[in-house]
Design a protein around this motif. Structure first.
Motif, PDB file in Angstrom:
ATOM      1  N   GLY A  77      18.860 -10.553   1.678  1.00  0.00           N
ATOM      2  CA  GLY A  77      19.702  -9.452   1.183  1.00  0.00           C
ATOM      3  C   GLY A  77      19.254  -8.899  -0.163  1.00  0.00           C
ATOM      4  O   GLY A  77      20.062  -8.408  -0.951  1.00  0.00           O
ATOM      5  N   ARG A  78      17.937  -8.967  -0.443  1.00  0.00           N
ATOM      6  CA  ARG A  78      17.421  -8.449  -1.718  1.00  0.00           C
ATOM      7  C   ARG A  78      16.830  -7.061  -1.532  1.00  0.00           C
ATOM      8  O   ARG A  78      16.343  -6.718  -0.455  1.00  0.00           O
ATOM      9  N   HIS A  79      16.844  -6.289  -2.606  1.00  0.00           N
ATOM     10  CA  HIS A  79      16.158  -4.996  -2.575  1.00  0.00           C
ATOM     11  C   HIS A  79      14.650  -5.241  -2.679  1.00  0.00           C
ATOM     12  O   HIS A  79      14.213  -6.232  -3.276  1.00  0.00           O
ATOM     13  N   TYR A  80      13.894  -4.288  -2.123  1.00  0.00           N
ATOM     14  CA  TYR A  80      12.454  -4.515  -2.003  1.00  0.00           C
ATOM     15  C   TYR A  80      11.679  -3.296  -2.497  1.00  0.00           C
ATOM     16  O   TYR A  80      11.889  -2.174  -2.015  1.00  0.00           O
ATOM     17  N   PHE A  81      10.790  -3.541  -3.451  1.00  0.00           N
ATOM     18  CA  PHE A  81       9.990  -2.475  -4.063  1.00  0.00           C
ATOM     19  C   PHE A  81       8.506  -2.730  -3.792  1.00  0.00           C
ATOM     20  O   PHE A  81       7.997  -3.822  -4.063  1.00  0.00           O
ATOM     21  N   VAL A  82       7.803  -1.722  -3.274  1.00  0.00           N
ATOM     22  CA  VAL A  82       6.368  -1.867  -2.977  1.00  0.00           C
ATOM     23  C   VAL A  82       5.568  -0.816  -3.748  1.00  0.00           C
ATOM     24  O   VAL A  82       5.841   0.382  -3.642  1.00  0.00           O
ATOM     25  N   ASP A  83       4.599  -1.277  -4.518  1.00  0.00           N
ATOM     26  CA  ASP A  83       3.627  -0.384  -5.155  1.00  0.00           C
ATOM     27  C   ASP A  83       2.511  -0.158  -4.136  1.00  0.00           C
ATOM     28  O   ASP A  83       1.644  -1.012  -3.949  1.00  0.00           O
ATOM     29  N   ALA A  84       2.591   0.998  -3.466  1.00  0.00           N
ATOM     30  CA  ALA A  84       1.576   1.333  -2.455  1.00  0.00           C
ATOM     31  C   ALA A  84       0.679   2.451  -2.981  1.00  0.00           C
ATOM     32  O   ALA A  84       0.220   3.309  -2.225  1.00  0.00           O
ATOM     33  N   MET A  85       0.438   2.381  -4.294  1.00  0.00           N
ATOM     34  CA  MET A  85      -0.308   3.456  -4.963  1.00  0.00           C
ATOM     35  C   MET A  85      -1.596   3.807  -4.239  1.00  0.00           C
ATOM     36  O   MET A  85      -1.868   4.970  -3.966  1.00  0.00           O
ATOM     37  N   SER A  86      -2.413   2.774  -3.970  1.00  0.00           N
ATOM     38  CA  SER A  86      -3.759   3.069  -3.467  1.00  0.00           C
ATOM     39  C   SER A  86      -3.862   2.943  -1.946  1.00  0.00           C
ATOM     40  O   SER A  86      -4.963   3.015  -1.409  1.00  0.00           O
ATOM     41  N   SER A  87      -2.748   2.785  -1.253  1.00  0.00           N
ATOM     42  CA  SER A  87      -2.820   2.636   0.206  1.00  0.00           C
ATOM     43  C   SER A  87      -2.035   3.700   0.963  1.00  0.00           C
ATOM     44  O   SER A  87      -2.382   4.047   2.096  1.00  0.00           O
ATOM     45  N   PHE A  88      -0.974   4.249   0.340  1.00  0.00           N
ATOM     46  CA  PHE A  88      -0.085   5.141   1.084  1.00  0.00           C
ATOM     47  C   PHE A  88      -0.843   6.390   1.548  1.00  0.00           C
ATOM     48  O   PHE A  88      -1.540   7.047   0.782  1.00  0.00           O
ATOM     49  N   GLY A  89      -0.694   6.704   2.824  1.00  0.00           N
ATOM     50  CA  GLY A  89      -1.368   7.868   3.396  1.00  0.00           C
ATOM     51  C   GLY A  89      -2.621   7.479   4.162  1.00  0.00           C
ATOM     52  O   GLY A  89      -3.166   8.284   4.908  1.00  0.00           O
ATOM     53  N   ALA A  90      -3.089   6.237   3.969  1.00  0.00           N
ATOM     54  CA  ALA A  90      -4.315   5.809   4.664  1.00  0.00           C
ATOM     55  C   ALA A  90      -4.155   4.462   5.359  1.00  0.00           C
ATOM     56  O   ALA A  90      -5.049   4.052   6.097  1.00  0.00           O
ATOM     57  N   VAL A  91      -3.064   3.774   5.098  1.00  0.00           N
ATOM     58  CA  VAL A  91      -2.800   2.516   5.810  1.00  0.00           C
ATOM     59  C   VAL A  91      -1.474   2.716   6.549  1.00  0.00           C
ATOM     60  O   VAL A  91      -0.441   2.918   5.917  1.00  0.00           O
ATOM     61  N   PRO A  92      -1.510   2.722   7.891  1.00  0.00           N
ATOM     62  CA  PRO A  92      -0.280   2.996   8.644  1.00  0.00           C
ATOM     63  C   PRO A  92       0.852   2.058   8.230  1.00  0.00           C
ATOM     64  O   PRO A  92       0.634   0.856   8.023  1.00  0.00           O
ATOM     65  N   LEU A  93       2.041   2.636   8.102  1.00  0.00           N
ATOM     66  CA  LEU A  93       3.148   1.887   7.519  1.00  0.00           C
ATOM     67  C   LEU A  93       4.448   2.550   7.949  1.00  0.00           C
ATOM     68  O   LEU A  93       4.539   3.771   7.987  1.00  0.00           O
TER      69      LEU A  93
END
Ligand SMILES: Cc1ncc(COP(=O)(O)O)c(C=O)c1O
Length: 383
Positions: free
Chosen positions: A167-183
């Motif tokens: 039940g925790r909030h979750y933060f992801v730094d996807a700076m260098s992956s977003f847009g090129a690694v399916p998610l």
């Protein structure tokens, strides 16, 4: 004055960003749009919608918030705006960008737990589970997706499943992956994801963005510790009239809009992933032949950026190697690994396999010039 190569061709950037961008992306900036003009507001609306779609989710569940500044500003915006005064952050660290999250949280005086792993290893899920079991005060969990320090890809879906189970909030730094690694943000249980304009979407620097799960964001009223980085206030402004609260980077946003159109033409995240993967494989095969060794083992490696160990040859001096390649029109990147001498080569941006082949030819010439001869690296060390 900046030096230009003949024919006004810029050097090719094999870096983690800013990256080589398309001509059309650069041309999109040759306009002066008013920040309150309907045409600009429409571009911002379309950008926000497309970002949510890239995250594999619907606009009913998630929303996109654009934040002026570099990617770090967007990270700082999330950390300073979404943890309650009595919140506690568990940060999972295996590189410099994980350490940056810790630094930001400590400046913000956020209570923290940190799980640190070697830079060549993915985090241990059992330890994360044990930490969440033992430390009930933790309200938020943070991790970097592609730790650009090395290029390692962290198991964000598995960590997200744990965060949700507790039940925790979750933060992801996807700076260098977003847009090129399916998610898919919802499937990974992500409440907040951050990336920026000048990474895999192939825009120019000027802003970062946050994809936020609406119920989480709406519960953060009163938490902000900064005016300019107030995430909820920025979202309220964008939702109200489509405008930024403070001067937006209009030209960078127009470039980004063009970059998003080009991403769609390339086949979306999957299409881009395929090109970057091909770049990565071509680079690795070529570097192996030239005698270079990867820092990460094959199962840890992503296709965003690769860290190569310095060869042990006495003539190898990274600065000289870098300068020789730079003179030939290729910009590589210094290493960031703490304990091992490495340099990095990025495979992202408007670069194709033909550019990688040209870079490999330039590296071969450079090695000859520096009188460095290396034996090809055995196949088992590289995929
Ligand atoms: C994973 C990650 N996080 C954060 C950052 C910081 O972004 P910026 O330099 O745009 O502030 C970077 C930059 O490369 C990164 O790769």
């Amino acid at each position: 004055m900046a030096t230009q190569l003949p024919g006004w061709k810029d050097k090719v950037l094999f870096t983690p960003g800013p990256l080589t961008t398309s001509r059309a992306v650069k041309q999109a900036m040759l306009r002066d749009l008013g920040s309150r003009d309907f045409e600009f507001i429409e571009a911002v609306r379309d950008i926000r919608q497309r970002l949510v779609e890239l995250g594999g989710v619907s606009a009913e569940e998630y929303t996109a918030i654009l934040m002026q500044g570099s990617g770090t500003f967007a990270i700082e915006s999330v950390l300073s705006s979404t943890l309650p005064p009595d919140g506690k952050l568990l940060t999972i660290v295996n590189g410099a960008y994980g350490r940056r999250i810790v630094e930001i949280a400590s400046v913000l005086k956020i209570d923290m737990a940190v799980l640190t792993y070697p830079e060549d290893s993915v985090p241990d899920l059992q330890e994360i589970e044990a930490c969440l079991t033992a430390d009930r005060a933790v309200t938020h969990v943070a991790v970097v997706h592609c730790e650009t320090t090395t290029g390692i890809i962290n198991p964000i879906a598995e960590i997200g499943a744990l965060a949700k189970r507790f039940g925790r909030h979750y933060f992801v730094d996807a700076m260098s992956s977003f847009g090129a690694v399916p998610l898919n943000l919802a499937e990974c249980g992500i409440d907040y994801l951050v990336s920026s304009a000048n990474k895999c979407i192939e825009g120019v620097p000027g802003f970062g963005f946050v994809l936020a799960w609406r119920p989480a964001l709406l519960g953060t009223e009163g938490y902000a510790r900064s005016v300019s980085l107030n995430l909820l206030a920025q979202w309220v402004g964008l939702e109200r009239d489509g405008q930024f609260r403070f001067t937006p980077p209009t030209h960078a946003l127009l470039a980004f809009h063009q970059a998003l159109l080009e991403l769609e033409i390339e086949g979306g995240v999957e299409g881009r992933a395929a090109r970057y993967q091909a770049n990565h494989e071509t680079l690795l095969a070529g570097m192996r032949t030239l005698g270079f060794e990867c820092y990460l083992s094959p199962e840890q490696r992503g296709y965003i950026i690769t860290s190569f160990r310095y060869p042990t040859h006495p003539n190898f001096i990274f600065e000289t190697f870098y300068q020789h390649l730079n003179r030939r029109g290729y910009v590589i990147y210094p290493g960031k690994v703490s304990s091992v001498d490495c340099f990095r080569i990025g495979h992202i941006g408007r670069v194709f396999e033909s550019d990688i082949m040209d870079l490999l030819a330039a590296i071969r010439e450079t090695l000859a010039e520096m009188e460095i001869s290396l034996s090809p690296t055995p196949t088992e060390n590289l995929s």
